[in-house]
Each structure stands twice: as C-alpha cells, then as structure tokens.
Design an enzyme around this catalytic site. Structure first.
Site, PDB file in Angstrom:
ATOM      1  CB  SER A   6      -0.968  -0.046   1.192  1.00  0.00           C
ATOM      2  OG  SER A   6      -1.989   0.886   1.048  1.00  0.00           O
ATOM      3  CG  ASP A  30      -6.861  -1.693  -4.160  1.00  0.00           C
ATOM      4  OD1 ASP A  30      -7.566  -1.153  -3.275  1.00  0.00           O
ATOM      5  OD2 ASP A  30      -5.651  -1.910  -4.014  1.00  0.00           O
ATOM      6  CG  HIS A  40      -5.833  -2.202  -0.317  1.00  0.00           C
ATOM      7  ND1 HIS A  40      -5.180  -1.423  -1.250  1.00  0.00           N
ATOM      8  CD2 HIS A  40      -5.247  -1.943   0.878  1.00  0.00           C
ATOM      9  CE1 HIS A  40      -4.249  -0.707  -0.643  1.00  0.00           C
ATOM     10  NE2 HIS A  40      -4.252  -1.016   0.645  1.00  0.00           N
TER      11      HIS A  40
END
Length: 323
Positions: free
Chosen positions: A136, A265, A293
């Site tokens: 991320s 995502d 995600h």
C-alpha cells in the site's frame, strides 16, 4: 497469475478476509531500534533474529496504520523464512507502539528513513543480497525510492503491492460508497496519534488548527491537508499528492521490480494503473481483475491459500543472484 475461486471474487471479501479471519501464530522477532539522522527513531522487527550468515535480506514496509500485527506481514515473514530469506519489518515512525520523538510522523513519499535503513544494512551485511517489499503506501514509498536512487540503491530487487500510485485518485476513491468504511478505519488511529502529539508539542502553533478541528476530520484528504502536508513542508494536500505519487518515478527504476495490483482494489480506481510507456524495462506489472487491497486469497473461506506471499517469495528468489 492470480485466479481466485468463486468464493473470493468479491473485492471486499478479498480485502477483509485475512484481517478478520486469518488465524495467526505470531512469529518470534528480535527488535532492533534504529536511530535516524534527525534524532527520531524507528523500530525494526527481525523475523527470529538478524542473519548470522550471508543469506539474502528482505526489508518489509507496511501500509497506512499497519505494523507487525498486520496479517500480511506475519504471513510473508514465515514464507520468506521457508525460502531461505532473512526478513525485517521497518516500522514507520510511531507505528510500533511507541510515539516518535518529533511532531512529524511518516507519509507515503517519505523515502529518507527507508534509505537510511537500507544503507545501514548494506554496510552491516555487505555480502547479503538486499531486497525490499512494500504494501500500500509502503509500496508507493518504495517505488518512489527506487525511482529516485536508480542505480545507486543497494537493493537488487523489489516488490510493491496495492500501491496508491496516484495519491489524489486514491484519496478520492476511498471517500466513495462502501470504501468510506475503510477510510474511517484508517482515520481512527491516525487521528488518535495526532491528538497525542498535542499533549507533547504545541501542534496548534505548528498546524494552525486545534484539537476540536482534528477530531472533526472525516476524510484522508482533510487529514493530509491539516497535518501531513504542512508538517512535512508541502503547500497543500494536493501538492503532497503530486510530489509523492510513485507513478511518475516508475520510468527511472533500474533494478528488477514487480508491481502487483488488482483492478478491483476498493482503495482506488483502475485509473491508477500505469501504462506501458510509464514503466521502465526493469518494472513488471502483474495486474489481476480480482484481489482487492492487499488480498489475493485463493481457495475457499474454510481452506484459504495466500497466493500473494508465495508470489513475492518466488519473485525474489529468481532475482537473488542479480546482477
């Protein structure tokens, strides 16, 4: 390529399954405090212990509000160990349970701390191949670092997962529909940490906003406008997003690098995906229709298989002898 079963086609189930349902047995770790040049510190968690031989070392960078407690970190540590790697999580400032020493914290383009740690490893373990994996915002930071340092980085390969390559797109996407639930989940610890800083420092003088205004923040973008941007010298949240989004740095990456991303995502839209002309020849893009995600779970809910950590370990294994 990642190919989930019918059970895991939903992007929210992909995103939430491991944090909610993965059974974890926390790996044994040895904690190494690391002093930073500006007088602050981070805590680095070695899986079991630092290497006592020349085995390759993988530095892990977690996502926003992540830590060693994140299931994806503990899972990949065990998988890397089984493949013969030493691994270490470099917590971002204030993320290991201890407040950092300065009014500022970390952000998705803050490459200086990671660079200092990687340079330290290259001196202390000169015969160990060095790799890095970022998740991320940790993935965004890592890609930016690689694009900045180019051939001067001590790293020989890297993997970035679910990175918000365009921070402005991500900030807007996470404020839409069901994604607002993720935003609220992330904002809670961020605001708590910032409010604690009001007890340590004169944050009102530094930011021009009081504690009541911080408590009233409802979006990541507003948080970045009030805190992340001004405390780190950016004129605005939009200026921060423009300067720190990793997409613009992908053309200059020199070392073998894998970007893993899912089109579903929920933290961003498909517009974030780089085009071929935006990638250097050293960057490979593994793009999947599904995965959520930092998800990428195969199998069934009763017998899950965590594809992501095996993909990471296999990629790093192939590039260990580079160049």
């Amino acid at each position: 390529m990642f190919n989930p079963s019918f059970w895991f086609k939903n992007r929210h189930l992909q995103t939430l399954y491991a944090p909610l349902f993965r059974r974890q047995i926390s790996p044994q770790v040895e904690i190494e405090p690391f002093e930073l040049p500006d007088g602050d510190f981070v805590e680095c968690y070695w899986h079991q212990h630092p290497p006592r031989d020349n085995r390759p070392i993988v530095t892990l960078f977690h996502g926003l509000a992540g830590s060693f407690a994140s299931p994806y970190i503990q899972g990949v540590m065990r998988t890397l160990h089984a493949k013969g790697f030493a691994s270490v999580l470099m917590h971002f400032r204030g993320c290991a349970g201890k407040p950092n020493r300065l009014p500022r914290s970390y952000h998705s383009g803050d490459t200086a701390d990671a660079r200092a740690w990687i340079d330290y490893l290259s001196v202390k373990y000169p015969h160990s191949p060095l790799h890095a994996v970022g998740y991320s915002i940790g993935g965004n930071m890592l890609l930016k670092l690689l694009g900045e340092d180019q051939a001067s980085t001590p790293l020989i390969s890297a993997v970035s997962i679910s990175a918000p390559l365009d921070l402005a797109i991500s900030a807007k996407a996470i404020n839409q529909g069901f994604a607002k639930r993720y935003q609220n989940h992330l904002l809670t610890p961020l605001k708590t940490t910032l409010l604690e800083k009001y007890q340590q420092f004169d944050m009102h003088a530094l930011l021009g906003v009081d504690e009541h205004q911080i408590k009233a923040i409802k979006t990541i973008e507003a948080f970045d406008e009030c805190y992340t941007a001004p405390i780190n010298g950016f004129a605005s949240a939009q200026a921060y997003y423009q300067q720190c989004s990793a997409k613009q740095f992908l053309r200059t990456i020199i070392i073998p690098t894998l970007i893993i991303h899912a089109l579903d995502d929920p933290f961003m839209t498909p517009d974030i995906v780089p085009q071929e002309h935006e990638l250097s020849n050293s960057v490979a893009l593994a793009l999947s229709p599904h995965g959520g995600h930092v998800g990428f779970v195969e199998g069934t809910p009763l017998a899950p298989h965590y594809w992501l950590e095996h993909k990471i370990a296999n990629y790093l294994s192939r590039s260990t002898r580079y160049p």
